[in-house]
Write a protein that holds these residues in place. Sequence first.
Motif, mmCIF file in Angstrom:
data_model
loop_
_atom_site.group_PDB
_atom_site.id
_atom_site.type_symbol
_atom_site.label_atom_id
_atom_site.label_comp_id
_atom_site.label_asym_id
_atom_site.label_seq_id
_atom_site.Cartn_x
_atom_site.Cartn_y
_atom_site.Cartn_z
ATOM 1 N N GLY A 145 0.828 -1.200 0.000
ATOM 2 C CA GLY A 145 0.000 0.000 0.000
ATOM 3 C C GLY A 145 0.858 1.243 0.000
ATOM 4 O O GLY A 145 2.077 1.186 0.180
ATOM 5 N N LYS B 189 -1.756 7.132 -7.728
ATOM 6 C CA LYS B 189 -2.039 8.093 -6.662
ATOM 7 C C LYS B 189 -1.722 9.529 -7.027
ATOM 8 O O LYS B 189 -1.940 10.431 -6.223
ATOM 9 N N MET C 150 -5.853 -7.445 1.005
ATOM 10 C CA MET C 150 -6.408 -6.200 0.461
ATOM 11 C C MET C 150 -7.807 -5.964 0.994
ATOM 12 O O MET C 150 -8.460 -6.873 1.520
ATOM 13 N N ASP D 178 -12.352 -2.568 -1.627
ATOM 14 C CA ASP D 178 -12.236 -1.470 -2.595
ATOM 15 C C ASP D 178 -11.096 -1.747 -3.582
ATOM 16 O O ASP D 178 -11.203 -1.442 -4.767
ATOM 17 N N SER D 179 -10.004 -2.342 -3.095
ATOM 18 C CA SER D 179 -8.897 -2.684 -3.996
ATOM 19 C C SER D 179 -9.296 -3.784 -4.967
ATOM 20 O O SER D 179 -8.929 -3.747 -6.149
ATOM 21 N N GLN E 216 -11.188 -2.445 -7.857
ATOM 22 C CA GLN E 216 -10.377 -1.675 -8.803
ATOM 23 C C GLN E 216 -9.273 -2.517 -9.438
ATOM 24 O O GLN E 216 -8.440 -2.003 -10.185
ATOM 25 N N LEU E 217 -9.290 -3.806 -9.172
ATOM 26 C CA LEU E 217 -8.190 -4.671 -9.592
ATOM 27 C C LEU E 217 -7.955 -4.634 -11.094
ATOM 28 O O LEU E 217 -6.804 -4.676 -11.554
ATOM 29 N N TRP F 149 -5.268 -2.409 -12.492
ATOM 30 C CA TRP F 149 -3.863 -2.643 -12.157
ATOM 31 C C TRP F 149 -3.117 -3.189 -13.374
ATOM 32 O O TRP F 149 -3.710 -3.841 -14.251
ATOM 33 N N TRP G 238 -3.155 -7.225 -14.205
ATOM 34 C CA TRP G 238 -3.952 -7.699 -13.069
ATOM 35 C C TRP G 238 -4.392 -9.151 -13.231
ATOM 36 O O TRP G 238 -4.496 -9.902 -12.264
#
Length: 238
Positions: A21, A57, A127, A130-131, A134-135, A138, A141
């Motif tokens: 994270g 981010k 995780m 929420d992660s 959104q995977l 990535w 992913w």
Amino acid sequence: MALPTPTPTPDKLKKIGIFGGTFDPPHLGHLQLAAHFAKALHLDELLLIPSGQPWQKGSDVTPAEIRLQLTEAAGIDLAKTFLYAKIPTLIGIERIEIDRPGPSYAIDTAKALRERFGDNASLCWLMGADSLMQLDTWNSWDQLLNYVNFAVASRPQHALSDEISPKIQQLLTKHQTSDPQALENNPFGLIYIDNSLSVDISSTELRAHLKSAPSSATAAKSIPSHTLERIMNLGLYK
């Protein structure tokens, strides 16, 4: 009379938890999730991995070396939690993503840790829900489950049944298990969703509250004590 030859049994898998994270800053929700899965999955070791360059981010992120310091401080509080709860899991603070140049991609970390621990280890990527939702944003992913399992903690504002995308639903249909012990016995390829833990603390909201004098004291209650001390000493989030 000859005794029967025992049937050989496979070596027990070493159980490694991976908790990555931004940790900007680490908060009590992170520690609750870590302690919960360390106990539920009987983890031998838990690795806390602050990201080096968290590419999703934006640019307003605390420097990686400082976030590493905050994570190390949080690790002290987590170790105390484990000691109090009699959780035998070892804790490691990893700088694998900080030392690796370029954006911090989970797939690179998963490959590196699989190479380090070999085939005889269950790697469990921890995780929040929420992660998981959104995977599919990535990098690579859809390859992650070739290297690790997922252990997912529910979050109050993120009901999977309401918000999940077709791609993630398809992934769950193929890989989800309702048995946490299955993650202990399989090195990779499974998804376990734990609905018994609801963590609702946001690092983004904490940073905003820490900048506001009226709400900074309330925000401080959601930050591990050693991390808060380091934040104050460094004059962060003002």
